[in-house]
Design a protein around this motif. Structure first.
Motif, PDB file in Angstrom:
ATOM      1  N   ALA A 193       0.820  -1.211   0.000  1.00 51.94           N
ATOM      2  CA  ALA A 193       0.000   0.000   0.000  1.00 51.94           C
ATOM      3  C   ALA A 193       0.858   1.268   0.000  1.00 51.94           C
ATOM      4  O   ALA A 193       0.380   2.342  -0.367  1.00 51.94           O
ATOM      5  N   GLU A 194       2.130   1.166   0.388  1.00 49.40           N
ATOM      6  CA  GLU A 194       3.009   2.329   0.430  1.00 49.40           C
ATOM      7  C   GLU A 194       3.841   2.479  -0.846  1.00 49.40           C
ATOM      8  O   GLU A 194       4.669   3.389  -0.930  1.00 49.40           O
ATOM      9  N   CYS A 195       3.601   1.587  -1.820  1.00 48.83           N
ATOM     10  CA  CYS A 195       4.452   1.559  -3.010  1.00 48.83           C
ATOM     11  C   CYS A 195       3.710   2.034  -4.252  1.00 48.83           C
ATOM     12  O   CYS A 195       2.513   1.776  -4.412  1.00 48.83           O
ATOM     13  N   LEU A 196       4.451   2.705  -5.111  1.00 48.83           N
ATOM     14  CA  LEU A 196       4.011   2.993  -6.470  1.00 48.83           C
ATOM     15  C   LEU A 196       4.619   1.928  -7.369  1.00 48.83           C
ATOM     16  O   LEU A 196       5.839   1.795  -7.433  1.00 48.83           O
ATOM     17  N   ILE A 276      16.010   7.561  -8.646  1.00 47.54           N
ATOM     18  CA  ILE A 276      14.968   7.191  -9.606  1.00 47.54           C
ATOM     19  C   ILE A 276      13.725   7.978  -9.228  1.00 47.54           C
ATOM     20  O   ILE A 276      13.113   7.738  -8.184  1.00 47.54           O
ATOM     21  N   SER A 277      13.340   8.938 -10.041  1.00 49.00           N
ATOM     22  CA  SER A 277      12.234   9.824  -9.690  1.00 49.00           C
ATOM     23  C   SER A 277      10.913   9.077  -9.687  1.00 49.00           C
ATOM     24  O   SER A 277      10.720   8.078 -10.395  1.00 49.00           O
ATOM     25  N   LEU A 278       9.976   9.573  -8.877  1.00 44.17           N
ATOM     26  CA  LEU A 278       8.650   8.971  -8.829  1.00 44.17           C
ATOM     27  C   LEU A 278       7.953   9.097 -10.173  1.00 44.17           C
ATOM     28  O   LEU A 278       7.223   8.199 -10.606  1.00 44.17           O
ATOM     29  N   GLY A 279       8.206  10.217 -10.871  1.00 40.63           N
ATOM     30  CA  GLY A 279       7.595  10.396 -12.188  1.00 40.63           C
ATOM     31  C   GLY A 279       8.075   9.373 -13.190  1.00 40.63           C
ATOM     32  O   GLY A 279       7.296   8.877 -14.006  1.00 40.63           O
ATOM     33  N   SER A 280       9.368   9.038 -13.142  1.00 48.03           N
ATOM     34  CA  SER A 280       9.874   8.049 -14.089  1.00 48.03           C
ATOM     35  C   SER A 280       9.343   6.661 -13.781  1.00 48.03           C
ATOM     36  O   SER A 280       9.103   5.861 -14.691  1.00 48.03           O
ATOM     37  N   VAL A 281       9.131   6.360 -12.503  1.00 44.94           N
ATOM     38  CA  VAL A 281       8.514   5.074 -12.149  1.00 44.94           C
ATOM     39  C   VAL A 281       7.084   5.027 -12.667  1.00 44.94           C
ATOM     40  O   VAL A 281       6.652   4.044 -13.283  1.00 44.94           O
ATOM     41  N   ALA A 282       6.314   6.100 -12.436  1.00 44.49           N
ATOM     42  CA  ALA A 282       4.916   6.117 -12.869  1.00 44.49           C
ATOM     43  C   ALA A 282       4.784   5.980 -14.376  1.00 44.49           C
ATOM     44  O   ALA A 282       3.838   5.345 -14.875  1.00 44.49           O
ATOM     45  N   SER A 315       9.734   7.321  -2.156  1.00 47.93           N
ATOM     46  CA  SER A 315      10.880   8.219  -2.246  1.00 47.93           C
ATOM     47  C   SER A 315      11.781   7.796  -3.390  1.00 47.93           C
ATOM     48  O   SER A 315      11.919   6.596  -3.659  1.00 47.93           O
ATOM     49  N   PRO A 316      12.427   8.760  -4.059  1.00 46.34           N
ATOM     50  CA  PRO A 316      13.431   8.391  -5.071  1.00 46.34           C
ATOM     51  C   PRO A 316      14.616   7.632  -4.484  1.00 46.34           C
ATOM     52  O   PRO A 316      15.358   6.989  -5.210  1.00 46.34           O
ATOM     53  N   ASP A 317      14.800   7.706  -3.157  1.00 44.53           N
ATOM     54  CA  ASP A 317      15.915   7.009  -2.521  1.00 44.53           C
ATOM     55  C   ASP A 317      15.662   5.522  -2.343  1.00 44.53           C
ATOM     56  O   ASP A 317      16.606   4.766  -2.058  1.00 44.53           O
ATOM     57  N   LEU A 318      14.424   5.082  -2.477  1.00 41.60           N
ATOM     58  CA  LEU A 318      14.088   3.666  -2.341  1.00 41.60           C
ATOM     59  C   LEU A 318      13.194   3.289  -3.515  1.00 41.60           C
ATOM     60  O   LEU A 318      11.968   3.364  -3.443  1.00 41.60           O
ATOM     61  N   ALA A 319      13.829   2.924  -4.612  1.00 47.57           N
ATOM     62  CA  ALA A 319      13.114   2.607  -5.848  1.00 47.57           C
ATOM     63  C   ALA A 319      13.987   1.663  -6.666  1.00 47.57           C
ATOM     64  O   ALA A 319      15.195   1.550  -6.440  1.00 47.57           O
ATOM     65  N   ALA A 320      13.351   0.983  -7.608  1.00 40.44           N
ATOM     66  CA  ALA A 320      14.101   0.055  -8.462  1.00 40.44           C
ATOM     67  C   ALA A 320      13.318  -0.181  -9.745  1.00 40.44           C
ATOM     68  O   ALA A 320      12.089  -0.041  -9.787  1.00 40.44           O
ATOM     69  N   GLU A 419      -0.022   9.735 -22.514  1.00 43.34           N
ATOM     70  CA  GLU A 419      -0.459  10.764 -21.584  1.00 43.34           C
ATOM     71  C   GLU A 419       0.375  10.799 -20.308  1.00 43.34           C
ATOM     72  O   GLU A 419       0.448  11.819 -19.636  1.00 43.34           O
ATOM     73  N   GLU A 420       1.009   9.700 -19.981  1.00 44.03           N
ATOM     74  CA  GLU A 420       1.680   9.588 -18.686  1.00 44.03           C
ATOM     75  C   GLU A 420       3.088  10.184 -18.664  1.00 44.03           C
ATOM     76  O   GLU A 420       3.752  10.165 -17.633  1.00 44.03           O
ATOM     77  N   LEU A 421       3.570  10.712 -19.778  1.00 41.31           N
ATOM     78  CA  LEU A 421       4.952  11.167 -19.826  1.00 41.31           C
ATOM     79  C   LEU A 421       5.179  12.383 -18.928  1.00 41.31           C
ATOM     80  O   LEU A 421       4.343  13.288 -18.866  1.00 41.31           O
ATOM     81  N   PRO A 422       6.324  12.437 -18.232  1.00 39.22           N
ATOM     82  CA  PRO A 422       6.661  13.643 -17.476  1.00 39.22           C
ATOM     83  C   PRO A 422       6.790  14.846 -18.415  1.00 39.22           C
ATOM     84  O   PRO A 422       7.267  14.728 -19.545  1.00 39.22           O
ATOM     85  N   ALA A 423       6.395  16.021 -17.928  1.00 37.86           N
ATOM     86  CA  ALA A 423       6.394  17.224 -18.764  1.00 37.86           C
ATOM     87  C   ALA A 423       7.774  17.573 -19.284  1.00 37.86           C
ATOM     88  O   ALA A 423       7.912  18.114 -20.394  1.00 37.86           O
ATOM     89  N   ARG A 424       8.822  17.247 -18.520  1.00 37.01           N
ATOM     90  CA  ARG A 424      10.187  17.602 -18.948  1.00 37.01           C
ATOM     91  C   ARG A 424      10.598  16.889 -20.233  1.00 37.01           C
ATOM     92  O   ARG A 424      11.510  17.331 -20.939  1.00 37.01           O
ATOM     93  N   MET A 425       9.928  15.780 -20.574  1.00 41.25           N
ATOM     94  CA  MET A 425      10.298  15.010 -21.753  1.00 41.25           C
ATOM     95  C   MET A 425       9.666  15.550 -23.025  1.00 41.25           C
ATOM     96  O   MET A 425      10.080  15.177 -24.128  1.00 41.25           O
ATOM     97  N   VAL A 426       8.665  16.395 -22.909  1.00 40.10           N
ATOM     98  CA  VAL A 426       7.831  16.775 -24.050  1.00 40.10           C
ATOM     99  C   VAL A 426       8.166  18.195 -24.497  1.00 40.10           C
ATOM    100  O   VAL A 426       8.103  19.145 -23.712  1.00 40.10           O
TER     101      VAL A 426
END
Length: 512
Positions: A193-196, A276-282, A315-320, A419-426
């Protein structure tokens, strides 16, 4: 006699404790490491738009740089595409400098103190990498991670090519791919429940309502301040710990018979902190599907490695991220080689081979750019599939998170924008799209493989003859070549994003 910097001396002291047999080789490697870093720094001083260099003057005996305070800095003519360490010393006023860190300290420009410390660390780490490099056999490797071990010197053009601040000597020996280690990843269970979670996170990394996140041991010790939980002896993740081979990116590791694992590593390597940013995971699943779809438009010349699953535990500090191994795109007898590792083979020394490789890379890169997708195709992200005879036949691209995507170009070709792309990529800015591709592919991957301006020019001349004359190709042929201003960026810590230099067009190399 050269006086070792503090970083060099500290590394020697640590090495004497953890691996005393390497001390003589480390000491012998220091002069070459200083020259390698000084060569990269001189490239930046000669070509980056640094505000405190007010004039550049080509002379018969080299290049002079007039500083804003009136001093002159002298050195050899700077080939922006050279990878050999040809700068052994430069002269500031009447003082000769062979140490890039001391030179930066004496320049005394804004933020030079921090950058000087990074340069000193880069020299010490590079000497350590050369001293402790894994002795690979003469025959070509069978596995992709074995190729990555061969890349000892790091980034071919960045002064911080081997800067690993926060890593002790013991940790560099334990985690640096050039040293040939096998790394046991930590395994941290987090309530689901705490994970994306994006894509499919595998069952072997799940347990009783929790997602098990692979963690780099450096991250566990220095950032998370915790290690994996103890499990019963019969638990499969204890009976079979997660052992992996580190790749060039350091934070990405190859499982022996499975995917690659990209871990969070909150350390500054070369220029960037590797989280690893949350946006890149999403966006990872949608971006993976998008990459596969656009690669299908290259008539089989390009594959993108699929993201199998991604997770972030708040958090970006705990992602894979779990990603396909590029090996899956090799037919029997073929090899998949990171472009950065090509310099460890005899292939780039053949002008005909270099032309074929440049033609393949430009065909794919320009075709995708026309579609609206600009690859970050540097020597780490871009891999080439070699036939049993060594011919370049296809490309593989990994790590889609740094693409730049133009919606208007996509729309012209009937390609939907996820639609899900982070704005920085577009972006529809043509200069931004071209900079992304040309700066990484031509000023990065192709230049690093060629090793010099004349060799790059020869490869490009042969490659572009039969390519369609699109506006993008015309810009590549006629305009200065964009490249990230790596030295300027390290001296401008408060300026976000990439900054750019304009390098002499390699197809007009006589102007250098």
């Amino acid at each position: 006699m050269h006086r070792p910097s503090t970083a060099e001396a500290e590394a020697a002291d640590e090495l004497a404790v953890v691996r005393p047999s390497l001390v003589p080789r480390y000491t012998d490697a220091l002069p070459g490491a200083r020259a390698a870093v000084l060569t990269r720094l001189w490239r930046g001083l000669a070509h980056d738009p640094l505000p405190w260099i007010v004039r550049r003057e080509t002379r018969r005996d080299g290049l002079g740089l007039r500083l804003a305070d009136g001093r002159w800095l002298y050195g050899p003519r700077a080939d922006p595409y050279a990878t050999a360490a040809y700068v052994t010393a430069v002269r500031l006023g009447e003082v000769v400098h062979d140490d890039p860190a001391r030179l930066m300290t004496e320049l005394a420009v804004p933020h030079s103190e921090v950058f000087a410390a990074e340069l000193a660390h880069s020299v010490a780490s590079l000497a350590l990498s050369r001293a402790g490099r894994w002795n690979h056999p003469r025959q070509w490797p069978e596995r992709d991670w074995e190729w990555e071990r061969r890349v000892v010197d790091g980034h071919p053009f960045h002064p911080n090519c081997r800067s690993r601040p926060g890593f002790s000597v013991a940790e560099q020996l334990a985690y640096g791919p050039e040293h040939g280690p096998v790394v046991e990843l930590g395994l941290l269970p987090v309530p689901e429940a705490e994970c994306l979670v994006s894509g499919v996170w595998p069952g072997w990394l799940r347990e009783a309502g929790r997602v098990v996140v692979p963690v780099h041991p450096w991250q566990a010790a220095h950032v998370l301040k915790r290690t994996g939980e103890r499990r019963p002896a019969a638990h499969p993740l204890r009976a079979h710990p997660l052992m992996a081979h580190p790749l060039m990116a350091l934070r990405t590791l190859a499982l022996p018979d499975g995917p690659h694992v990209k871990t969070a590593l909150s350390a500054r390597l070369t220029s960037s902190v590797r989280d690893i940013s949350l946006g890149s995971v999403a966006a990872s699943a949608a971006l993976s599907d998008f990459g596969e779809a656009v690669a299908a438009r290259t008539d089989g010349l390009l594959h993108t490695t699929r993201t199998l699953g991604a997770v972030a535990a708040g958090s970006p500090d705990l992602a894979a991220v779990l990603r396909e191994s590029p090996e899956v795109y090799a037919a029997p007898g073929e090899r998949v080689v990171p472009v950065a590792a090509l310099a460890t083979t005899e292939l780039p020394h053949s002008p005909a081979w270099s032309v074929r490789f440049a033609r393949l890379a430009l065909t794919v890169g320009l075709r995708l750019l026309e579609l609206g997708v600009a690859l970050e195709a540097h020597g780490q992200n871009l891999l080439v599939v070699l036939s049993p005879d060594g011919d370049p036949v296809r490309l593989v691209y990994r790590d889609l998170a740094d693409l730049r995507i133009g919606p208007a170009r996509l729309a012209r070709h009937g390609v939907p924008l996820p639609e899900e792309l982070p704005a920085r990529m577009v972006t529809d800015d043509e200069r931004t799209l071209r900079r992304k591709l040309f700066g990484s592919l031509v000023a990065g991957a192709l230049a690093g493989t060629a090793g010099s301006g004349p060799a790059l020019r020869a490869a490009l001349e042969g490659a572009v003859r039969d390519l369609p004359r699109t506006p993008d190709l015309t810009a590549l042929l006629d305009e200065p070549l964009p490249a990230k201003a790596l030295t300027l960026m390290r001296l401008s810590p408060r300026t976000p994003g990439d900054q750019w230099a304009k390098l002499p067009n390699p197809l007009r190399y006589e102007s250098l």
